[in-house]
Design a protein around this motif. Structure first.
Motif, short mmCIF file in Angstrom:
data_model
loop_
_atom_site.label_atom_id
_atom_site.label_comp_id
_atom_site.label_asym_id
_atom_site.label_seq_id
_atom_site.Cartn_x
_atom_site.Cartn_y
_atom_site.Cartn_z
N ALA A 175 0.82 -1.21 0.00
CA ALA A 175 0.00 0.00 0.00
C ALA A 175 0.85 1.26 0.00
CB ALA A 175 -0.95 -0.01 1.20
N MET A 176 2.05 1.17 0.53
CA MET A 176 2.90 2.37 0.67
C MET A 176 3.86 2.55 -0.50
SD MET A 176 3.82 2.01 4.74
CE MET A 176 4.32 0.30 4.59
N ALA A 177 4.05 1.54 -1.31
CA ALA A 177 5.05 1.61 -2.38
C ALA A 177 4.48 2.24 -3.64
CB ALA A 177 5.56 0.20 -2.70
N PRO A 178 5.31 2.97 -4.39
CA PRO A 178 4.88 3.49 -5.70
C PRO A 178 4.54 2.33 -6.63
CG PRO A 178 6.93 4.52 -4.99
CD PRO A 178 6.69 3.37 -4.06
N LEU A 179 3.67 2.59 -7.62
CA LEU A 179 3.20 1.53 -8.51
C LEU A 179 4.35 0.84 -9.23
CD1 LEU A 179 0.87 0.01 -9.80
CD2 LEU A 179 0.68 1.86 -11.49
N ALA A 180 5.30 1.60 -9.73
CA ALA A 180 6.42 1.00 -10.46
C ALA A 180 7.21 0.04 -9.58
CB ALA A 180 7.34 2.10 -10.99
N VAL A 181 7.33 0.38 -8.30
CA VAL A 181 8.04 -0.49 -7.36
C VAL A 181 7.22 -1.76 -7.11
CG1 VAL A 181 8.90 -0.71 -4.99
CG2 VAL A 181 9.25 1.42 -6.27
N LYS A 182 5.90 -1.60 -6.97
CA LYS A 182 5.02 -2.75 -6.75
C LYS A 182 5.13 -3.74 -7.92
CE LYS A 182 1.38 -0.13 -4.35
NZ LYS A 182 -0.03 0.31 -4.45
N VAL A 183 5.10 -3.20 -9.12
CA VAL A 183 5.17 -4.07 -10.31
C VAL A 183 6.48 -4.84 -10.31
CG1 VAL A 183 5.29 -4.12 -12.83
CG2 VAL A 183 3.62 -2.65 -11.69
N GLY A 184 7.58 -4.16 -10.03
CA GLY A 184 8.87 -4.82 -10.00
C GLY A 184 8.96 -5.89 -8.93
N MET A 185 8.42 -5.59 -7.75
CA MET A 185 8.45 -6.55 -6.64
C MET A 185 7.65 -7.80 -6.97
SD MET A 185 7.99 -3.80 -3.51
CE MET A 185 7.74 -5.02 -2.24
N VAL A 186 6.47 -7.61 -7.56
CA VAL A 186 5.62 -8.75 -7.88
C VAL A 186 6.26 -9.61 -8.98
CG1 VAL A 186 3.40 -9.42 -8.87
CG2 VAL A 186 3.49 -7.66 -7.12
N GLN A 187 6.87 -8.98 -9.97
CA GLN A 187 7.53 -9.75 -11.02
C GLN A 187 8.70 -10.56 -10.47
OE1 GLN A 187 7.46 -6.27 -14.11
NE2 GLN A 187 7.76 -8.17 -15.25
N GLN A 188 9.39 -9.99 -9.49
CA GLN A 188 10.50 -10.72 -8.87
C GLN A 188 10.01 -11.96 -8.13
OE1 GLN A 188 12.74 -7.99 -6.43
NE2 GLN A 188 13.82 -7.10 -8.17
N LEU A 189 8.80 -11.90 -7.63
CA LEU A 189 8.24 -13.06 -6.93
C LEU A 189 8.09 -14.25 -7.87
CD1 LEU A 189 5.30 -11.56 -4.83
CD2 LEU A 189 7.44 -12.49 -3.94
N GLY A 190 7.79 -13.98 -9.14
CA GLY A 190 7.46 -15.03 -10.09
C GLY A 190 5.96 -15.23 -10.16
N ALA A 191 5.51 -15.88 -11.22
CA ALA A 191 4.08 -15.98 -11.49
C ALA A 191 3.32 -16.77 -10.42
CB ALA A 191 3.86 -16.65 -12.86
N GLN A 192 3.90 -17.85 -9.92
CA GLN A 192 3.17 -18.70 -8.97
C GLN A 192 2.94 -17.99 -7.63
OE1 GLN A 192 4.70 -22.65 -8.85
NE2 GLN A 192 3.04 -23.44 -7.58
N LYS A 193 3.97 -17.33 -7.10
CA LYS A 193 3.80 -16.62 -5.84
C LYS A 193 2.94 -15.38 -6.01
CE LYS A 193 7.91 -18.24 -3.41
NZ LYS A 193 9.20 -17.87 -2.75
N ALA A 194 3.05 -14.74 -7.17
CA ALA A 194 2.19 -13.58 -7.44
C ALA A 194 0.72 -14.00 -7.44
CB ALA A 194 2.56 -12.95 -8.77
N ALA A 195 0.45 -15.20 -7.95
CA ALA A 195 -0.92 -15.72 -7.96
C ALA A 195 -1.42 -15.98 -6.54
CB ALA A 195 -0.98 -17.00 -8.78
N GLN A 196 -0.54 -16.38 -5.64
CA GLN A 196 -0.92 -16.59 -4.24
C GLN A 196 -1.25 -15.26 -3.57
OE1 GLN A 196 2.26 -18.72 -2.31
NE2 GLN A 196 2.22 -20.39 -3.80
N LEU A 197 -0.51 -14.23 -3.95
CA LEU A 197 -0.67 -12.92 -3.33
C LEU A 197 -1.93 -12.19 -3.82
CD1 LEU A 197 0.87 -10.83 -1.47
CD2 LEU A 197 1.85 -9.91 -3.58
N ALA A 198 -2.26 -12.35 -5.09
CA ALA A 198 -3.31 -11.55 -5.73
C ALA A 198 -4.65 -11.57 -4.99
CB ALA A 198 -3.49 -12.00 -7.18
N PRO A 199 -5.19 -12.72 -4.56
CA PRO A 199 -6.52 -12.70 -3.92
C PRO A 199 -6.57 -11.96 -2.59
CG PRO A 199 -5.91 -14.92 -4.63
CD PRO A 199 -4.68 -14.08 -4.72
N HIS A 200 -5.41 -11.69 -2.00
CA HIS A 200 -5.37 -11.01 -0.70
C HIS A 200 -5.31 -9.50 -0.85
CE1 HIS A 200 -4.81 -14.72 1.68
NE2 HIS A 200 -4.16 -15.15 0.62
#
Length: 224
Positions: free
Chosen positions: A19-44
């Protein structure tokens, strides 16, 4: 409704910091997680925040995430996305051969939106591969009822080549008897020979009465 995936401590901390991070930072962080972990995070994530994140992601990555994610878990965010983005993701899923995933997401849309997807994908082979995995075939019937007879014939001919004619019969049977008869009139003889018995079984004698004498003669010649 499927159960929300549990999050590790690390993912919970990342979610809290999002919630506190700029959008560009959020996008980079989620991509670093990889698709499978990003999918776990998304519903929350809150739907509005998730929508913003999805729209900023590269399409290739967004498509990879959907492979691991049940659309029902992010339905509010998914339905709020523009139809153009639904189409881009569906196209990418076709490119990587994830037709079952494309079907799962398509079934969350309205008949009108699916019609736009079919027009936008503009590849009868890909449309058929997605339809193979659709459970609610009446939704497909509702989406294609205004398609030209020529295009419906193309889909049906391709279904025969793909050995997927029963699905085509189920979809066509959702159209009016007059439209079914029009499609039959435009088919190749071998396609008509295999399809018409299926349609008659589903639609009954009412369809036979709509068929022209020429079509019936062509069908009987194929049976002889």
């Amino acid at each position: 409704m499927p159960k929300l995936p549990s999050l590790s401590v690390g993912l919970r901390l990342l979610l809290a910091s999002q919630a506190m991070a700029p959008l560009a930072v959020k996008v980079g962080m989620v991509q670093q997680l990889g698709a499978q972990k990003a999918a776990q995070l998304a519903p929350h994530m809150p739907p509005g925040q998730l929508r913003e994140l999805i729209m900023a992601m590269p399409i290739e990555f967004a498509a990879e995430v959907t492979v691991h994610l049940d659309p029902r878990l992010i339905l509010d965010a998914y339905l709020s996305l523009p139809d153009s983005l639904h189409l881009e993701v569906a196209r990418q899923l076709c490119v990587i051969g994830e037709f079952a995933t494309a079907a799962r997401y398509a079934e969350c849309l309205s008949a009108k939106q699916i019609k736009l997807l079919i027009y936008g994908i503009n590849d009868v082979e890909h449309v058929l591969q997605i339809a193979r995995h659709i459970v609610n075939l009446s939704l497909i019937s509702a989406s294609v009822h205004s398609f030209s007879t020529g295009y419906l014939c193309r889909l049906t001919e391709a279904a025969l080549a793909d050995r997927n004619l029963p699905v085509s019969a189920q979809v066509l049977s959702g159209l009016s008897l007059a439209r079914q008869a029009d499609v039959c009139a435009g088919l190749q003889p071998e396609t008509l020979r295999q399809l018409l018995p299926m349609l008659l079984l589903i639609s009954g004698e009412g369809l036979r009465e709509q068929l022209s004498e020429t079509v019936l003669e062509r069908f009987e010649q194929q049976l002889a």
